[in-house]
Write an enzyme that holds these catalytic residues in place. Sequence first.
Site, PDB file in Angstrom:
ATOM      1  N   TRP A 193       2.310   6.160   6.099  1.00  0.00           N
ATOM      2  CA  TRP A 193       2.700   6.927   4.910  1.00  0.00           C
ATOM      3  C   TRP A 193       2.566   8.386   5.331  1.00  0.00           C
ATOM      4  O   TRP A 193       1.456   8.862   5.601  1.00  0.00           O
ATOM      5  CB  TRP A 193       1.767   6.584   3.754  1.00  0.00           C
ATOM      6  CG  TRP A 193       2.189   7.102   2.422  1.00  0.00           C
ATOM      7  CD1 TRP A 193       3.068   6.525   1.554  1.00  0.00           C
ATOM      8  CD2 TRP A 193       1.729   8.299   1.786  1.00  0.00           C
ATOM      9  NE1 TRP A 193       3.186   7.293   0.422  1.00  0.00           N
ATOM     10  CE2 TRP A 193       2.377   8.383   0.531  1.00  0.00           C
ATOM     11  CE3 TRP A 193       0.835   9.317   2.148  1.00  0.00           C
ATOM     12  CZ2 TRP A 193       2.166   9.428  -0.360  1.00  0.00           C
ATOM     13  CZ3 TRP A 193       0.623  10.354   1.258  1.00  0.00           C
ATOM     14  CH2 TRP A 193       1.288  10.404   0.019  1.00  0.00           C
ATOM     15  N   LYS A 241       3.785   4.559 -15.949  1.00  0.00           N
ATOM     16  CA  LYS A 241       4.468   3.362 -15.430  1.00  0.00           C
ATOM     17  C   LYS A 241       5.967   3.623 -15.301  1.00  0.00           C
ATOM     18  O   LYS A 241       6.583   3.299 -14.297  1.00  0.00           O
ATOM     19  CB  LYS A 241       4.275   2.147 -16.349  1.00  0.00           C
ATOM     20  CG  LYS A 241       2.933   1.482 -16.360  1.00  0.00           C
ATOM     21  CD  LYS A 241       2.598   0.660 -15.154  1.00  0.00           C
ATOM     22  CE  LYS A 241       1.949   1.483 -14.090  1.00  0.00           C
ATOM     23  NZ  LYS A 241       0.571   1.796 -14.150  1.00  0.00           N
ATOM     24  N   ARG A 244       0.820  -1.212   0.000  1.00  0.00           N
ATOM     25  CA  ARG A 244       0.000   0.000   0.000  1.00  0.00           C
ATOM     26  C   ARG A 244       0.854   1.263   0.000  1.00  0.00           C
ATOM     27  O   ARG A 244       0.354   2.341  -0.296  1.00  0.00           O
ATOM     28  CB  ARG A 244      -0.911   0.013   1.239  1.00  0.00           C
ATOM     29  CG  ARG A 244      -1.908  -1.113   1.256  1.00  0.00           C
ATOM     30  CD  ARG A 244      -2.552  -1.244   2.611  1.00  0.00           C
ATOM     31  NE  ARG A 244      -3.426  -0.124   2.915  1.00  0.00           N
ATOM     32  CZ  ARG A 244      -4.719  -0.087   2.632  1.00  0.00           C
ATOM     33  NH1 ARG A 244      -5.291  -1.095   2.031  1.00  0.00           N
ATOM     34  NH2 ARG A 244      -5.447   0.958   2.954  1.00  0.00           N
ATOM     35  N   HIS A 271       3.807  21.292 -31.267  1.00  0.00           N
ATOM     36  CA  HIS A 271       3.370  22.417 -30.433  1.00  0.00           C
ATOM     37  C   HIS A 271       4.164  22.497 -29.136  1.00  0.00           C
ATOM     38  O   HIS A 271       3.668  23.039 -28.146  1.00  0.00           O
ATOM     39  CB  HIS A 271       1.868  22.297 -30.160  1.00  0.00           C
ATOM     40  CG  HIS A 271       1.047  22.302 -31.403  1.00  0.00           C
ATOM     41  ND1 HIS A 271       0.899  23.424 -32.184  1.00  0.00           N
ATOM     42  CD2 HIS A 271       0.375  21.313 -32.041  1.00  0.00           C
ATOM     43  CE1 HIS A 271       0.145  23.130 -33.237  1.00  0.00           C
ATOM     44  NE2 HIS A 271      -0.175  21.854 -33.173  1.00  0.00           N
ATOM     45  N   LYS A 287      -0.459   2.293  -2.943  1.00  0.00           N
ATOM     46  CA  LYS A 287      -1.370   1.517  -3.788  1.00  0.00           C
ATOM     47  C   LYS A 287      -2.798   2.010  -3.647  1.00  0.00           C
ATOM     48  O   LYS A 287      -3.553   2.085  -4.598  1.00  0.00           O
ATOM     49  CB  LYS A 287      -1.297   0.056  -3.355  1.00  0.00           C
ATOM     50  CG  LYS A 287      -2.184  -0.879  -4.138  1.00  0.00           C
ATOM     51  CD  LYS A 287      -1.528  -1.217  -5.435  1.00  0.00           C
ATOM     52  CE  LYS A 287      -2.412  -2.012  -6.363  1.00  0.00           C
ATOM     53  NZ  LYS A 287      -1.943  -1.892  -7.737  1.00  0.00           N
ATOM     54  N   GLU A 325       6.718   6.052 -12.462  1.00  0.00           N
ATOM     55  CA  GLU A 325       6.398   5.476 -11.150  1.00  0.00           C
ATOM     56  C   GLU A 325       7.494   4.552 -10.642  1.00  0.00           C
ATOM     57  O   GLU A 325       7.872   4.624  -9.475  1.00  0.00           O
ATOM     58  CB  GLU A 325       5.102   4.644 -11.231  1.00  0.00           C
ATOM     59  CG  GLU A 325       3.833   5.437 -11.154  1.00  0.00           C
ATOM     60  CD  GLU A 325       2.592   4.545 -11.237  1.00  0.00           C
ATOM     61  OE1 GLU A 325       1.643   4.830 -10.516  1.00  0.00           O
ATOM     62  OE2 GLU A 325       2.569   3.577 -12.027  1.00  0.00           O
ATOM     63  N   GLY A 369      -5.852   7.716   7.673  1.00  0.00           N
ATOM     64  CA  GLY A 369      -6.721   8.832   7.296  1.00  0.00           C
ATOM     65  C   GLY A 369      -6.113  10.147   7.736  1.00  0.00           C
ATOM     66  O   GLY A 369      -4.930  10.203   8.089  1.00  0.00           O
TER      67      GLY A 369
HETATM   68  C1  G6P Z   1      -2.636   5.181  -6.705  1.00  0.00           C
HETATM   69  C2  G6P Z   1      -2.115   3.874  -7.259  1.00  0.00           C
HETATM   70  C3  G6P Z   1      -2.404   3.803  -8.749  1.00  0.00           C
HETATM   71  C4  G6P Z   1      -3.890   3.982  -9.001  1.00  0.00           C
HETATM   72  C5  G6P Z   1      -4.436   5.260  -8.344  1.00  0.00           C
HETATM   73  C6  G6P Z   1      -5.956   5.256  -8.345  1.00  0.00           C
HETATM   74  O1  G6P Z   1      -1.947   6.250  -7.241  1.00  0.00           O
HETATM   75  O2  G6P Z   1      -0.721   3.781  -7.053  1.00  0.00           O
HETATM   76  O3  G6P Z   1      -1.998   2.542  -9.250  1.00  0.00           O
HETATM   77  O4  G6P Z   1      -4.119   4.054 -10.383  1.00  0.00           O
HETATM   78  O5  G6P Z   1      -4.034   5.313  -6.976  1.00  0.00           O
HETATM   79  O6  G6P Z   1      -6.387   4.182  -7.546  1.00  0.00           O
HETATM   80  P1  G6P Z   1      -7.715   3.401  -7.746  1.00  0.00           P
HETATM   81  O7  G6P Z   1      -7.670   2.344  -6.683  1.00  0.00           O
HETATM   82  O8  G6P Z   1      -8.829   4.371  -7.508  1.00  0.00           O
HETATM   83  O9  G6P Z   1      -7.730   2.843  -9.113  1.00  0.00           O
END
Ligand code: G6P
Length: 608
Positions: A74, A485, A27, A504, A603, A488, A100
């Site tokens: 986090w 990708k 996560r 452009h 995640k 990231e 949260g």
């Molecule tokens: C985070 C994840 C991404 C994901 C995004 C949206 O940034 O690292 O992989 O695309 O959240 O998440 P969701 O669960 O709403 O698709």
Amino acid sequence: MCGIVGAAAERSVSGVLLEGLRRLEYRGYDSAGMAVWSGAEIQRLRREGKVQALADAHDDTPLTGSTGIAHTRWATHGKPSERNAHPHMSGSAIAVVHNGIIENFEALKADLTSSGYAFSSDTDTEVIAHLLDRAMQTGLDLTQAVQQIVASLEGAFALGVMHRDKPGELVAARKGSPLVIGVGIGENFIASDQLALLPVTDRFMFLEEGDIALLTKDEIIVWDKVGEPAERAVSQYEHSVTSADKAGFKHYMLKEIYEQPAVTHAAFEDRIKDGLVDESAFGEQAAVIFDQVKQVQIIACGTSYHAGMIAKYWMEGLAGIPCHVEVASEYRYRPVVISEGTLFISISQSGETADTLAALRDVQDQILASLTICNVPASSLVRESDLNLMTNAGPEIGVASTKAFTTQLVGLLLTTLVLGRRFKLSQEKEREIVALLAQLPGLMEHAIKMDGSIEEMSQAFAEKNHSLFLGRGTLYPVAMEGALKLKEISYIHAEAYPAGELKHGPLALVDKDMPVVTVAPRNEMLDKLKANLQEVSARGGELFVFAGCSQEVQPGEGIHVLEMPEVPEVLEPIVYTVPLQLLSYHVAVLKGTDVDQPRNLAKSVTVE
Ligand code: G6P
């Protein structure tokens, strides 16, 4: 993003907590900690960095006790450090883990400070521990204190709380952030998601918004948001335990890329009846709702947003359905005009993304209905939407989304077909597209077989600092996804452009140090795209082209061409995503980055 695990048991729970934290690593987090009730006191251990650092510390100083809470943090309020790591305590009596953000924590902190509480962290969470202590000083028990103080918290939270003088008790609360209860035999658990608890149970109870639960090893008591006793159903986990393991692959991400032939098949196989899409897969009310749809509004974040962008080409191009797409964090904070007959589609692999969820909640009263396309059946978005389509990708652990994305695309194509019937899509065309879907697993397999050549190609990127991704039509969002990708997981700056925009601006950046990746299937846009490639080549740019036909795009000096299989146009965005996933994966491996848990990313983004 922040993970919670907790356990009330007969046995010593440290091992369960540490394994749970490991399973929540995906996560995203930057520190970890745990607290265990052991006899007369609560013992706490925290470390900045990886769960392994906490496990090593635990080897030196084991915590033994039958009730405990643990957390991966986090950082939001206060930098990653041991003092900011959870659990947070009030004195030696109360320990709290929190996922949260408490938005009014400054006011609460000022109030608590004037009552004599001293703070030992920079976090918003610590106010919760002291608020609980103050409430319990008035004679409330732990559950009553949690019930009282959550009313004063603004923002989103999932909480796990324990008290030195309440042996064997664990209190959980949930509002806006995910939390599940794992139901064991003679032991019970809490966690941010089911994956954390799969080694100890496969039975889960999902808390609803505002619920508070008291867990002991023998019982689980739940109260709803108004404090009334509530029953919550227990359900069985559907996927096999091994589907959340690496199965011999070096990284989860690679395993998940390789699973795509199977999971894209699972995303449509049960939804086809007599050669057409079975709309009951979307829910009981699907037909009644779909009949009233006049347009579609898609909301999502990150990779899921790119899936939404592709769906817009399908909805408008194949079916003539007016379709808007926007990232949730923008949509939710601007005044929006919602036309009559709007189907609100949220796309989310986790079903818990804070902005997407908030956007849905904000418009509930103004839309015709909501549909969520999601990979987690028990998630908040699924539970709060009128209709749902599960993507059936199985657990995705790599932070960089792969199979969740391609299965979202399958789900969105099915959605386009069922809605399209009510617009300009003929039944004949629908049958034709459904028949083409049967080719998808084989085409995904073919694309994956290019892995070796892509690995070789990746060497050209490892020393670069920037890159450009180009595509046209549905392949433009695919280029965006490829660029996302790469940045990231390899930390190389990557930008995506619709190829027609090259002149452009981005052309000014093109030189030998700027690799340009292009997805170029043999479709009607190919000639235009080839002209764009000439523009890059003429300026000394190095091109890496995934081409539908190598006769059409000739390799040459500075032009590397990898030939893709012949793909029906409607399936191009799904299949052409695969080589870009593999490219970013191999570049990241060469660079030695943390592929599955890239720095600073999470995640499941459960806070804004
Ligand atoms: C985070 C994840 C991404 C994901 C995004 C949206 O940034 O690292 O992989 O695309 O959240 O998440 P969701 O669960 O709403 O698709």
